[in-house]
Scaffold this motif. Sequence first.
Motif, PDB file in Angstrom:
ATOM      1  N   SER A 297      -5.811  -9.743  -3.333  1.00  0.00           N
ATOM      2  CA  SER A 297      -6.614  -9.469  -1.600  1.00  0.00           C
ATOM      3  C   SER A 297      -6.636  -7.815  -1.560  1.00  0.00           C
ATOM      4  O   SER A 297      -6.485  -6.961  -2.626  1.00  0.00           O
ATOM      5  CB  SER A 297      -5.291  -9.452  -0.952  1.00  0.00           C
ATOM      6  N   VAL A 298      -7.858  -6.854  -0.771  1.00  0.00           N
ATOM      7  CA  VAL A 298      -7.738  -5.766  -1.193  1.00  0.00           C
ATOM      8  C   VAL A 298      -6.141  -4.561  -0.257  1.00  0.00           C
ATOM      9  O   VAL A 298      -5.399  -5.422   0.819  1.00  0.00           O
ATOM     10  CB  VAL A 298      -8.907  -5.594   0.614  1.00  0.00           C
ATOM     11  N   VAL A 299      -6.075  -3.957  -0.885  1.00  0.00           N
ATOM     12  CA  VAL A 299      -4.683  -3.543  -0.235  1.00  0.00           C
ATOM     13  C   VAL A 299      -5.644  -1.579   0.588  1.00  0.00           C
ATOM     14  O   VAL A 299      -5.742  -1.288  -1.416  1.00  0.00           O
ATOM     15  CB  VAL A 299      -4.000  -3.456  -1.398  1.00  0.00           C
ATOM     16  N   HIS A 300      -4.803  -1.218   1.043  1.00  0.00           N
ATOM     17  CA  HIS A 300      -5.035   0.429   1.795  1.00  0.00           C
ATOM     18  C   HIS A 300      -4.264   1.481   0.886  1.00  0.00           C
ATOM     19  O   HIS A 300      -2.639   1.242   1.367  1.00  0.00           O
ATOM     20  CB  HIS A 300      -5.245   0.190   3.006  1.00  0.00           C
TER      21      HIS A 300
ATOM     22  N   GLY B  81      -7.023   5.119  -1.389  1.00  0.00           N
ATOM     23  CA  GLY B  81      -7.854   4.307  -0.484  1.00  0.00           C
ATOM     24  C   GLY B  81      -7.769   2.749  -0.754  1.00  0.00           C
ATOM     25  O   GLY B  81      -6.825   2.052  -0.979  1.00  0.00           O
ATOM     26  N   GLU B  82      -9.189   1.839  -0.151  1.00  0.00           N
ATOM     27  CA  GLU B  82      -8.611   0.653  -0.107  1.00  0.00           C
ATOM     28  C   GLU B  82      -9.123  -0.167  -1.578  1.00  0.00           C
ATOM     29  O   GLU B  82     -10.836   0.340  -1.744  1.00  0.00           O
ATOM     30  CB  GLU B  82      -9.991  -0.036   0.957  1.00  0.00           C
TER      31      GLU B  82
ATOM     32  N   ARG C 123      -8.662  -3.840  -4.106  1.00  0.00           N
ATOM     33  CA  ARG C 123      -8.263  -5.620  -4.563  1.00  0.00           C
ATOM     34  C   ARG C 123      -7.791  -5.237  -5.483  1.00  0.00           C
ATOM     35  O   ARG C 123      -8.250  -4.875  -7.047  1.00  0.00           O
ATOM     36  CB  ARG C 123     -10.518  -5.639  -4.721  1.00  0.00           C
TER      37      ARG C 123
ATOM     38  N   ARG D 103      -2.116   4.210   0.039  1.00  0.00           N
ATOM     39  CA  ARG D 103      -1.497   5.103   1.182  1.00  0.00           C
ATOM     40  C   ARG D 103      -1.600   6.885   0.123  1.00  0.00           C
ATOM     41  O   ARG D 103      -1.966   7.730   1.187  1.00  0.00           O
ATOM     42  CB  ARG D 103       0.113   4.476   1.812  1.00  0.00           C
TER      43      ARG D 103
ATOM     44  N   GLY E  52       0.719  -1.307   0.061  1.00  0.00           N
ATOM     45  CA  GLY E  52       0.420  -0.454  -0.144  1.00  0.00           C
ATOM     46  C   GLY E  52       1.313   1.192   0.425  1.00  0.00           C
ATOM     47  O   GLY E  52       0.786   2.077  -0.145  1.00  0.00           O
TER      48      GLY E  52
END
Length: 309
Positions: free
Chosen positions: A227-230, A212-213, A215, A232, A63
């Motif tokens: 996977s969901v990545v935040h 933001g979040e 996938r 930054r 992220g």
Amino acid sequence: MSGSYPRGRWPARIAAPLRQRPPADLAIVAAAVLAALVLLIAVLTVPRPSQVETAPRTAFRPGLIISDAAFYDPDTMTGSQVQRFLASRPCSSGDGSPCLTDYRQNTPDEPMQYAHCAAYHGARSERASAIIVKVAQACRISPKVLLVLLQKEQSLLTHPSASGYQKATGYGCPDTADCDAAYFGFFNQLYNAAWQFREYTVGGSSWRYHVGEVRIQYHPNAACGSSVVHIRNQATANLYNYTPYQPSPGTVRDPDTTTSCSTFGNLNFWRLYNDWFGSPLSKPFPLQYPSCLNLKGGSRCFIDPRTGL
């Protein structure tokens, strides 16, 4: 200044006992003091291990791959610095193509494009190093980012080839289709890649990968998982829009092992930047920054009303 005194002005509690002793005792004391000084000098002159420590290499964080400050700063290298850097890379060509340190090209004029790139003034027989820095300045992208991109996409700094110069930054080369020949050529590739990074910045959250979040897949094959990545910051979002995959946890743990679900693009960007220039997160969120180098939250920032840069 606790524990230290001006030369020749010892405190009374130290000097008084010396004044009260007879000459014989003073000789004994002087000898003891001299012996202590010799011992102290010996201790101080014994070689000691170096106290300089190398900053530990941080782990890959999907992220936050690179800070906005590192990504958007066009002033990190001059043309001569880039030229010296290219000359320092071990370079071998398999098809007789020149190394980047020797590569030259006639470059065209490019007009100013609002909020993307300032005007680029072309020239005859420009060095690759000059092109890299002039594109970086025009589009407000770090030349370090462009150098890493050239290596990540085509190994152009270490193993140049005719095909590598045609597709230097992988622009117009999707994973699922052939490259678009309209974008072939070293300058063409470099300029359009920098322009595209600005397009991602201007578009912000309208692009698939944004702050933001989000996938993110591990591979073009969806069966390899995601996977969901935040995300930054905007710079990291730019990298995912350009190369829309993250390395799987297994690839991060063992990047030298390749499987049918391995992708290395953004991991290789991070590894190359670390190896060449140090941590890409050395200044993740500066308190003061020129020319909107920090776009945390995906916010736009137009400085010059004539260019939007």
